[in-house]
Design a protein around this motif. Structure first.
Motif, PDB file in Angstrom:
ATOM      1  N   ALA A 156      45.745  38.560  31.141  1.00 40.31           N
ATOM      2  CA  ALA A 156      46.352  38.415  29.807  1.00 40.31           C
ATOM      3  C   ALA A 156      47.709  37.730  29.923  1.00 40.31           C
ATOM      4  CB  ALA A 156      46.504  39.773  29.144  1.00 40.31           C
ATOM      5  N   ASN A 157      48.128  37.440  31.153  1.00 41.44           N
ATOM      6  CA  ASN A 157      49.469  36.902  31.337  1.00 41.44           C
ATOM      7  C   ASN A 157      49.503  35.600  32.135  1.00 41.44           C
ATOM      8  OD1 ASN A 157      51.430  38.927  30.110  1.00 41.44           O
ATOM      9  ND2 ASN A 157      50.071  40.234  31.314  1.00 41.44           N
ATOM     10  N   GLY A 158      48.468  34.821  31.945  1.00 37.53           N
ATOM     11  CA  GLY A 158      48.492  33.496  32.561  1.00 37.53           C
ATOM     12  C   GLY A 158      47.975  33.454  33.983  1.00 37.53           C
ATOM     13  N   GLY A 159      47.310  34.509  34.409  1.00 37.61           N
ATOM     14  CA  GLY A 159      46.722  34.489  35.748  1.00 37.61           C
ATOM     15  C   GLY A 159      45.222  34.620  35.686  1.00 37.61           C
ATOM     16  N   VAL A 160      44.571  34.407  36.823  1.00 33.97           N
ATOM     17  CA  VAL A 160      43.144  34.683  36.910  1.00 33.97           C
ATOM     18  C   VAL A 160      42.883  35.255  38.309  1.00 33.97           C
ATOM     19  CG1 VAL A 160      42.674  32.265  37.565  1.00 33.97           C
ATOM     20  CG2 VAL A 160      40.802  33.727  36.774  1.00 33.97           C
ATOM     21  N   VAL A 161      42.089  36.294  38.337  1.00 31.43           N
ATOM     22  CA  VAL A 161      41.783  36.911  39.630  1.00 31.43           C
ATOM     23  C   VAL A 161      40.680  36.101  40.291  1.00 31.43           C
ATOM     24  CG1 VAL A 161      40.848  38.959  40.748  1.00 31.43           C
ATOM     25  CG2 VAL A 161      42.549  39.193  38.913  1.00 31.43           C
ATOM     26  N   VAL A 162      41.004  35.490  41.431  1.00 26.68           N
ATOM     27  CA  VAL A 162      39.994  34.660  42.090  1.00 26.68           C
ATOM     28  C   VAL A 162      39.243  35.415  43.166  1.00 26.68           C
ATOM     29  CG1 VAL A 162      40.936  32.375  41.589  1.00 26.68           C
ATOM     30  CG2 VAL A 162      41.790  33.655  43.579  1.00 26.68           C
ATOM     31  N   ALA A 163      39.871  36.415  43.754  1.00 25.77           N
ATOM     32  CA  ALA A 163      39.143  37.158  44.788  1.00 25.77           C
ATOM     33  C   ALA A 163      39.656  38.583  44.835  1.00 25.77           C
ATOM     34  CB  ALA A 163      39.316  36.494  46.149  1.00 25.77           C
ATOM     35  N   ILE A 164      38.732  39.479  45.116  1.00 27.67           N
ATOM     36  CA  ILE A 164      39.079  40.894  45.201  1.00 27.67           C
ATOM     37  C   ILE A 164      38.745  41.348  46.614  1.00 27.67           C
ATOM     38  CG2 ILE A 164      38.690  43.176  44.203  1.00 27.67           C
ATOM     39  CD1 ILE A 164      37.680  41.776  41.647  1.00 27.67           C
ATOM     40  N   GLU A 165      39.782  41.556  47.386  1.00 26.43           N
ATOM     41  CA  GLU A 165      39.563  41.882  48.792  1.00 26.43           C
ATOM     42  C   GLU A 165      39.121  43.319  48.971  1.00 26.43           C
ATOM     43  OE1 GLU A 165      40.759  43.577  52.679  1.00 26.43           O
ATOM     44  OE2 GLU A 165      41.792  43.984  50.812  1.00 26.43           O
ATOM     45  N   ASN A 166      39.391  44.160  47.978  1.00 30.30           N
ATOM     46  CA  ASN A 166      39.224  45.610  48.115  1.00 30.30           C
ATOM     47  C   ASN A 166      37.829  46.047  48.548  1.00 30.30           C
ATOM     48  OD1 ASN A 166      41.139  44.628  46.124  1.00 30.30           O
ATOM     49  ND2 ASN A 166      41.774  46.749  46.033  1.00 30.30           N
ATOM     50  N   CYS A 167      37.816  47.323  48.901  1.00 33.83           N
ATOM     51  CA  CYS A 167      36.632  47.905  49.504  1.00 33.83           C
ATOM     52  C   CYS A 167      35.355  47.732  48.694  1.00 33.83           C
ATOM     53  CB  CYS A 167      36.900  49.385  49.720  1.00 33.83           C
ATOM     54  SG  CYS A 167      35.905  50.012  51.027  1.00 33.83           S
ATOM     55  N   GLU A 168      35.456  47.868  47.388  1.00 39.74           N
ATOM     56  CA  GLU A 168      34.252  47.812  46.568  1.00 39.74           C
ATOM     57  C   GLU A 168      33.670  46.404  46.526  1.00 39.74           C
ATOM     58  OE1 GLU A 168      37.132  48.992  45.770  1.00 39.74           O
ATOM     59  OE2 GLU A 168      37.003  50.862  44.631  1.00 39.74           O
ATOM     60  N   VAL A 169      34.470  45.416  46.885  1.00 43.67           N
ATOM     61  CA  VAL A 169      33.986  44.049  46.732  1.00 43.67           C
ATOM     62  C   VAL A 169      33.885  43.344  48.089  1.00 43.67           C
ATOM     63  CG1 VAL A 169      34.220  41.914  45.419  1.00 43.67           C
ATOM     64  CG2 VAL A 169      35.003  44.066  44.416  1.00 43.67           C
ATOM     65  N   MET A 170      34.909  42.595  48.479  1.00 42.97           N
ATOM     66  CA  MET A 170      34.758  41.734  49.645  1.00 42.97           C
ATOM     67  C   MET A 170      34.717  42.486  50.981  1.00 42.97           C
ATOM     68  SD  MET A 170      34.471  38.852  48.301  1.00 42.97           S
ATOM     69  CE  MET A 170      34.988  37.296  48.991  1.00 42.97           C
ATOM     70  N   LYS A 171      35.538  43.486  51.123  1.00 42.36           N
ATOM     71  CA  LYS A 171      35.606  44.214  52.393  1.00 42.36           C
ATOM     72  C   LYS A 171      34.209  44.621  52.862  1.00 42.36           C
ATOM     73  CE  LYS A 171      39.458  47.213  52.286  1.00 42.36           C
ATOM     74  NZ  LYS A 171      40.501  46.381  52.795  1.00 42.36           N
ATOM     75  N   THR A 172      33.449  45.128  51.909  1.00 42.04           N
ATOM     76  CA  THR A 172      32.108  45.595  52.212  1.00 42.04           C
ATOM     77  C   THR A 172      31.154  44.417  52.365  1.00 42.04           C
ATOM     78  OG1 THR A 172      32.582  47.509  50.869  1.00 42.04           O
ATOM     79  CG2 THR A 172      30.280  47.108  51.374  1.00 42.04           C
TER      80      THR A 172
ATOM     81  N   SER B  47      41.574  28.797  31.757  1.00 43.28           N
ATOM     82  CA  SER B  47      42.445  27.626  31.659  1.00 43.28           C
ATOM     83  C   SER B  47      42.732  27.065  33.049  1.00 43.28           C
ATOM     84  CB  SER B  47      43.759  28.031  30.974  1.00 43.28           C
ATOM     85  OG  SER B  47      44.825  27.281  31.515  1.00 43.28           O
ATOM     86  N   PRO B  48      42.776  25.742  33.156  1.00 44.19           N
ATOM     87  CA  PRO B  48      43.064  25.138  34.465  1.00 44.19           C
ATOM     88  C   PRO B  48      44.472  25.481  34.964  1.00 44.19           C
ATOM     89  CG  PRO B  48      42.647  23.448  32.782  1.00 44.19           C
ATOM     90  CD  PRO B  48      42.518  24.761  32.108  1.00 44.19           C
ATOM     91  N   ASP B  49      45.330  25.937  34.075  1.00 43.35           N
ATOM     92  CA  ASP B  49      46.698  26.278  34.493  1.00 43.35           C
ATOM     93  C   ASP B  49      46.826  27.704  35.002  1.00 43.35           C
ATOM     94  OD1 ASP B  49      47.448  23.803  33.648  1.00 43.35           O
ATOM     95  OD2 ASP B  49      47.892  24.497  31.598  1.00 43.35           O
ATOM     96  N   ALA B  50      45.762  28.478  34.838  1.00 41.63           N
ATOM     97  CA  ALA B  50      45.860  29.900  35.213  1.00 41.63           C
ATOM     98  C   ALA B  50      46.190  30.016  36.703  1.00 41.63           C
ATOM     99  CB  ALA B  50      44.563  30.614  34.891  1.00 41.63           C
ATOM    100  N   ARG B  51      47.140  30.907  37.003  1.00 49.20           N
ATOM    101  CA  ARG B  51      47.546  31.108  38.401  1.00 49.20           C
ATOM    102  C   ARG B  51      46.507  31.913  39.137  1.00 49.20           C
ATOM    103  NH1 ARG B  51      50.251  27.116  39.252  1.00 49.20           N
ATOM    104  NH2 ARG B  51      51.840  26.711  37.697  1.00 49.20           N
ATOM    105  N   ARG B  52      46.189  31.473  40.346  1.00 52.77           N
ATOM    106  CA  ARG B  52      45.067  32.068  41.090  1.00 52.77           C
ATOM    107  C   ARG B  52      45.554  33.262  41.917  1.00 52.77           C
ATOM    108  NH1 ARG B  52      40.980  28.165  41.300  1.00 52.77           N
ATOM    109  NH2 ARG B  52      40.160  29.020  43.251  1.00 52.77           N
ATOM    110  N   ILE B  53      45.063  34.426  41.560  1.00 59.15           N
ATOM    111  CA  ILE B  53      45.558  35.659  42.184  1.00 59.15           C
ATOM    112  C   ILE B  53      44.507  36.300  43.080  1.00 59.15           C
ATOM    113  CG2 ILE B  53      46.481  37.980  41.736  1.00 59.15           C
ATOM    114  CD1 ILE B  53      48.361  35.773  40.845  1.00 59.15           C
TER     115      ILE B  53
END
Ligand code: SF4
Ligand code: SF4
Lengths: 397, 363
Positions: free
Chosen positions: B241-257, B215-221
């Protein structure tokens, strides 16, 4: 027979409290002070710089509440107490420190120092993780040198090689003396109680007149030895008295519920093992003045057998040697809640002890009251088990 | 991935004449493992392991460390040829020392900072030691040409992760964070780097080819915190499930690496290693300036409206660093920030969801 102790023990036991006043006097006279936390701090360099060194490890549960406003709850109490003191300005030693020196020892401490730097001028020395000459000496020399340069810059002084050489000789002499103190525990019965041994080694960190401190400790050692030769012992000779080695990390604040109870229940702590354990004390800084003193200092400290390095083979050797030399019947590892390095490593100590046929007791505790009863019960059971073993061994002779 | 699958992969690789290396941390230079011709997995949290941790370790230690302990001790995985024991956090490095089979381990030394004089020389010399060790253990030779070729493949894989994540920059983001996470989870279990790369690319194309379900209203987390493989599911679900959407994952398994790039054109390869691995935004680093920089960058690029930090109660590096991350978000980025603490079990899901929902509501 048991008899009165050398007079000086009281003085050492009280040294930390007395130290507050001494420190104030020193500051009034214009001396500058370096607060430290760890055996890795190259004492030679601080001493060469003419600075007074004092230990800042927190020992009280009171500042922990303050610390938890910025630190997580599940963290070693020593880290929280030390930080809380600085936040609150409630530790006179921290208050009087012109510079605080930290090392990247355990994760909690090294990350806490980043916050402490908001309150105090700090220098953090980075340690190698692998205590290996080939792989780590170079980086470690670079950090030790940086520390020396940092002190020079902070205090506007110059630390020459001569100053370092002299300081190296002095600190080696202190180490020899401290090793000698531990040797008193080799006698049977030991020529000094473990509680007194600890009072001396802990107390002398808070005595700031080097020569006088040295003389006092020498006198204690001589008296203890003389007493022993004359048949005056600090404890009654008893073939089934358990002879224990104690080690661990950061447990000074728990003495009343740990080491004091161990001896009160009739065991003898014959030696302490750990970062200032016996092989560490015997390992001196090389005095060959044709070589760079910073490199020589770094070499010694690379060998500190602390649980924060991996693989920590030197410590396992030290444990094995200490058990043999001090003829220990049991081993007690005291670690603080949330301390990973020492608590995880205790399993390796247990294996070394098992190889030597002696049991290990692991006490995990913190600075708050409440667990005294439970610790006492576990110590009691541990000692009884050792006594039983010794009785049996004697009856088989 | 579960252990039976991993076992099958290991056996399979062995039949193809390959050796298998397991590692657990972004500091381990993948280029070297790849150049040595090893099949290498950086393992996520693995379900269904035989419990060894409770016998060997104290209780109050990170569940990820316990899981690594179980993995290394599990008889089903005893055929893996090499385990990279990196000296990152206390719990992990001390745990490695207790493992039964020490011959299979190699201690890879990680520095404690990114910006001190010693750091680059240390990375270079540790990489050299690692190369020498692999050559000795496996009777192989690793040439500069091998390293360059390997580094290209590693770079491509990292880029494929970045590009996959980048679909979230759109308004609305092209996918649910959960879909991205699941795609990555799947691709990382493929034995060959190039297959992981293509799988990531395929996933990206599939997301771009369809109309976004978000949804375009989803909060970008923006998610940050401990390495969390094993807890992502419940966290991301709590957000989405609560009106948000994960836009980026900084954690080690994803962006950090993945943000690290290896300059394959660099004449001196060791310098390239130093550049690449010095840039690891890990909380073991003190101070961890790279993480602050990375969060600044991600918050801007992904136009995050909230930062959610997830830590494991037993992880000292990240839980202590939390204070400064909070300052960064509050004082500098001026993005609402919330920290939650969790573990590997599902027992806190309800309570976590309530808190996350309240946070998103507030945005
Ligand atoms: S007791 Fe353990 S956790 Fe606490 S400061 Fe010492 S090494 Fe760190
Ligand atoms: S957060 Fe740091 S120590 Fe942990 S896995 Fe990532 S790189 Fe390794």
């Amino acid at each position: 027979m048991a008899n009165e102790l050398p007079q000086n023990f009281e003085e050492f036991a009280e040294a930390r409290r007395e130290g507050f006043l001494l420190m104030k006097e020193l500051k009034d006279k214009g001396r500058q002070v370096c607060g430290t936390f760890c055996q890795y701090t190259p004492a030679e360099i601080i001493h060469a710089a003419g600075l007074k060194q004092v230990g800042l490890c927190g020992r009280s549960h009171l500042p922990i509440k303050t610390a938890e406003t910025r630190l997580p709850a599940n963290l070693c109490p020593l880290i929280k107490a030390s930080f809380g003191h600085v936040m609150e300005d409630s530790c006179p030693f921290a208050y009087f420190s012109d510079l605080v020196v930290g090392e990247t020892t355990c994760d909690g401490k090294k990350k806490m120092y980043e916050l402490m730097a908001e309150y105090k001028p700090m220098q953090v020395i980075h340690l190698p993780n692998v205590p290996d000459y080939d792989r780590s000496l170079e980086m470690w020399v670079s950090e030790v040198r940086k520390f020396k340069e940092g002190l020079e810059a902070h205090f506007h002084i110059r630390i020459t090689d001569e100053m370092l050489n002299e300081s190296i000789r002095w600190n080696n002499k202190l180490r020899t003396q401290q090793a000698h103190l531990y040797e008193l525990g080799k006698y049977d019965p030991p020529a000094i109680t473990g509680v007194d041994m600890n009072n001396v080694t802990d107390g002398f960190q808070f005595m700031f007149d080097d020569e006088e401190k040295y003389r006092k400790i020498t006198r204690i050692i001589e008296e203890c030895e003389k007493n022993w030769q004359e048949g005056i012992y600090p404890v009654e000779p008893d073939p089934i008295r358990p002879r224990l080695i104690v080690s661990g990390g950061g447990y000074a604040a728990t003495n009343e519920k740990t080491i004091n109870v161990i001896e009160e229940l009739g065991a003898s702590i014959v030696c302490y093992e750990g970062c200032c354990g016996i092989s560490s004390l015997r390992r001196k800084v090389d005095e060959d003045e044709s070589r760079d003193p910073i490199v020589r200092i770094a070499e010694k400290y690379l060998e500190v057998p602390c649980a924060v390095v991996s693989p920590n083979k030197r410590r396992m050797e030290q444990v094995a040697d200490t058990i043999d030399e001090w003829k220990a019947d049991g081993y007690v590892s005291i670690t603080l809640h949330s301390c990973n390095p020492f608590a995880v490593e205790t399993e390796n100590l247990r294996r070394v002890c098992a190889g030597k046929g002696i049991p290990l007791l692991h006490i995990q505790t913190d600075f708050t009251p409440g667990d005294e009863g439970q610790i006492r019960t576990r110590i009691e059971a541990f000692l009884e088990m050792i006594r039983e073993k010794k009785r049996e061994a004697i009856s088989h002779e | 991935m579960n252990k039976q699958e991993l076992k099958r992969l290991i056996d399979d690789r062995h039949r193809a004449g390959k050796k298998v290396a397991l590692s657990f941390c972004s500091h381990v230079p993948e280029e070297v493992l790849e150049a040595a011709g090893l099949c290498h997995f950086r393992l996520p949290y693995m379900e269904g392991m035989e419990d060894s941790a409770s016998r060997i370790l104290i209780n109050n230690v990170c569940p990820l460390v316990k899981n690594v302990c179980d993995i290394c001790e599990d008889p089903a995985l005893s055929e893996a040829d090499l385990i990279l024991a990196e000296t990152s956090c206390d719990g992990k490095k001390k745990m490695y020392e207790l493992l039964t089979n020490q011959d299979r381990l190699y201690f890879y030394q990680v520095g404690q900072g990114a910006d001190r004089d010693y750091v680059r020389p240390l990375i270079k010399s540790e990489v050299r030691y690692l190369i020498r060790e692999l050559e000795k253990r496996f009777g192989i030779a690793v040439t500069d040409a091998d390293l360059r070729e390997a580094a290209k493949r590693v770079n491509e894989e990292r880029e494929s992760v970045l590009e996959l994540m980048a679909v979230q920059r759109a308004f609305p983001p092209a996918a649910y964070g959960m879909e991205i996470y699941q795609a990555l989870e799947e691709s990382r279990t493929l034995p060959e780097l190039k297959d992981r790369t293509s799988a990531n690319r395929r996933a990206r194309e599939a997301f771009l080819a369809r109309k976004s379900p978000v949804s375009p209203d989803a909060r970008r987390i923006l998610l940050t915190g401990c390495p969390m493989s094993g807890v992502y599911e419940k966290i991301i679900h709590g957000v989405e499930a609560n009106g948000g959407v994960v836009v980026a994952i900084e954690n080690c398994e994803v962006m950090k690496t993945a943000v690290r790039h290896f300059d394959t054109e660099q004449e001196n390869l060791m310098e390239a290693f130093a550049d690449c691995y010095q840039n690891t935004a890990c909380a073991i680093m003190s101070p961890n300036l790279r993480r602050f920089a990375l969060l600044r960058q991600l918050a801007a690029e992904y136009e995050a409206e909230g930062v959610l930090e997830v830590t494991l109660q037993t992880c000292h590096p990240y839980t202590v660093e939390r204070d400064r991350i909070q300052q960064l978000c509050k004082n500098e980025l001026q993005i609402p920030y919330m920290a939650v603490e969790t573990d590997m079990t599902d027992s806190d899901t309800g309570q976590l969801t309530t808190r996350i929902a309240a946070f998103i509501e507030m945005l």
